[in-house]
Design an enzyme around this catalytic site. Structure first.
Site, mmCIF file in Angstrom:
data_model
loop_
_atom_site.group_PDB
_atom_site.id
_atom_site.type_symbol
_atom_site.label_atom_id
_atom_site.label_comp_id
_atom_site.label_asym_id
_atom_site.label_seq_id
_atom_site.Cartn_x
_atom_site.Cartn_y
_atom_site.Cartn_z
ATOM 1 N N HIS A 156 -0.344 -5.402 -1.947
ATOM 2 C CA HIS A 156 -1.588 -4.744 -1.547
ATOM 3 C C HIS A 156 -1.627 -3.274 -1.956
ATOM 4 C CE1 HIS A 156 -3.332 -7.952 1.072
ATOM 5 N NE2 HIS A 156 -2.076 -8.376 1.042
ATOM 6 N N ASP A 364 -4.163 4.751 -4.342
ATOM 7 C CA ASP A 364 -4.422 3.660 -3.409
ATOM 8 C C ASP A 364 -4.500 2.353 -4.170
ATOM 9 O OD1 ASP A 364 -4.785 2.656 -0.859
ATOM 10 O OD2 ASP A 364 -6.360 4.092 -0.367
#
Length: 464
Positions: A156, A364
């Protein structure tokens, strides 16, 4: 139909009273687990001197299985290797990365414990899907125990460039552990390229023409599977009565002012200090915003036991206080800094009250807050998303104003542009982002990955 076994550091328990309190990922996993009478396996969140065997309970059509951690496990595996070594390094924050062999040993020990706790309860035809950086080494231990299951892994967070990964003494052990899986999923093509670069140029592996990767005596598949948003669910939350009350309350508080909003877990990867410095420059260069604009920054604390986070929190509070002291008036404070979380329904209302959404992480994997801000907007009067080019979402949301978050002057210019953008351009940008959100929902992401894993040949016991 084979069962789906989901494995992650923490387990999300269905909330019958408030489905909207759960993230879209949890809802998507619950749906898949119910459909396949599956199992979600993970840490209970409890720390015990004498943890027992895995505890099982049935919830809404599937099973939750959890284990406790010992204090040493928690310190070395969770706070140590996962959050002080892998997390900063995978986000390109070498200055925050801890290099400690004790952490290494704790991480691989706990990954092995997960595997041994699971193994007796896995059926022959189960499909296993392991999630995120906490459990990279889990499949390798399952293979040692004789597992020939189809096992997939999804990361993730970003995957780091090879030069950064090489700074970990355990880098080869980690990547070898990834080759115990049959299918690897990354958020972006850039992450996939970083992984391939390491495999080919550091591990002496081979990238085949069909995209398969060969190294450490195994051949695996790897691809980019960008995670999506449950668009209909979040829009229902943003249109709910609770969201409407929060929006109305916020607009009354604004009293005709414009608002920029940031919603981020308090983390050094989120670029909060740079964001505040850019906002300070905006106020200094454009005095028309004095008394007419505020920044609402919601930043719930996290990982308070990790020393770097306490230092970061103090630094950010100092910057915020200095800016407010410099510009505030008796009836206006430029930055409202809130250190607590809000339900997703409330956030939907706050997003709709905002003129600008600031999602400016330094790095991110995807950043679903960017997608939630875009999803919460209305076609009639949409806000503008200012988005870091280093968030995975920037590769999908081409209607955002994409910025370099490291340069406060660039970020200042983007905020000024967003605040003065015409309604026509805002609507065009909204339409583009809306189309992107519809093309790739969280259910689409889940189904693509599971289908790809089902299509992967079973591992032969002679492999791994």
């Amino acid at each position: 139909m084979s069962r789906l076994v989901v494995v992650s550091n923490r387990v999300s328990v269905p909330d019958r009273k408030d489905r909207g309190a759960q993230g879209g990922l949890a809802v998507a996993m619950h749906a898949a687990l119910k459909r396949n009478s599956g199992v979600w396996f993970g840490w209970s969140g409890e720390v015990s001197e004498h943890p027992g065997a895995a505890a099982f309970r049935d919830v809404e059509g599937f099973t939750i299985a959890t284990i406790d951690l010992t204090p040493d496990d928690y310190d070395e595996y969770y706070n140590g290797y996962a959050n002080r070594s892998l997390w900063p390094l995978f986000h390109n924050r070498m200055g925050h990365t801890a290099y400690d062999r004790l952490y290494d040993r704790g991480y691989f020990r706990v990954n092995a414990r997960f595997a041994h706790a699971m193994a007796p309860h896995i059926r022959r035809d189960d499909l296993i899907w392991v999630h995120d950086y906490h459990l990279i080494a889990c499949a390798e231990e399952l293979r040692r125990m004789g597992s020939s299951h189809r096992i997939g892994f999804f990361l993730h967070i970003p995957f780091p460039p090879a030069d950064l990964l090489l700074t970990l003494s355990s880098h080869e052990t980690l990547v070898r552990g990834l080759f115990a899986y049959d299918l690897l999923g990354f958020q972006t093509e850039a992450d996939l390229r970083s992984f391939r670069d390491y495999v080919v140029n550091e591990a002496g592996g081979v990238l085949h023409e069909d995209g398969r990767l060969e190294a450490f005596g195994r051949t695996i598949r790897a691809g980019a599977f960008p995670i999506g948003l449950d668009l209909d669910e979040f829009r229902a939350l943003a249109s709910s009565r609770e969201a409407g009350r929060q929006e109305s309350r916020m607009r009354r508080s604004l009293a005709g002012r414009k608002m920029a909003i940031g919603v981020d877990r308090l983390d050094y990867t989120k670029g909060l200090e740079n964001r505040f410095l850019a906002f300070e420059q905006l106020l200094a260069h454009y005095p028309e915003h004095h008394g007419n604009l505020l920044l609402l920054q919601i930043a719930p604390p996290s990982r308070g036991e990790v020393p770097e986070y306490e230092t970061m929190r103090a630094d950010i509070e100092h910057v915020c206080g200095r800016i407010n002291g410099r510009f505030a008036d008796v009836d206006w404070v430029p930055i409202r800094y809130v250190n607590r979380g809000y339900p997703r329904r409330s956030l939907g209302g706050l997003f709709r009250a905002a003129h600008v959404g600031l999602v400016t992480p330094l790095k991110d994997g995807m950043n679903l807050v960017a997608k939630e801000f875009a999803a919460a907007q209305t076609e009639e009067d949409p806000g503008v998303l200012v988005l870091s080019r280093f968030a995975g979402a920037a590769r999908e949301l081409d209607g955002a104003v994409v910025v370099n978050p490291y340069d406060p002057a660039v970020l200042m210019d983007a905020m000024q542009r967003a605040l003065n953008m015409s309604l026509e351009e805002r609507r065009e940008r909204f339409a583009s982002m809306d189309a992107a959100l519809r093309r790739n929902t969280v259910a689409d992401w889940r189904d693509r990955f599971v289908a790809a894993l089902r299509d992967t040949p079973r591992t032969r016991l002679s492999e791994g």
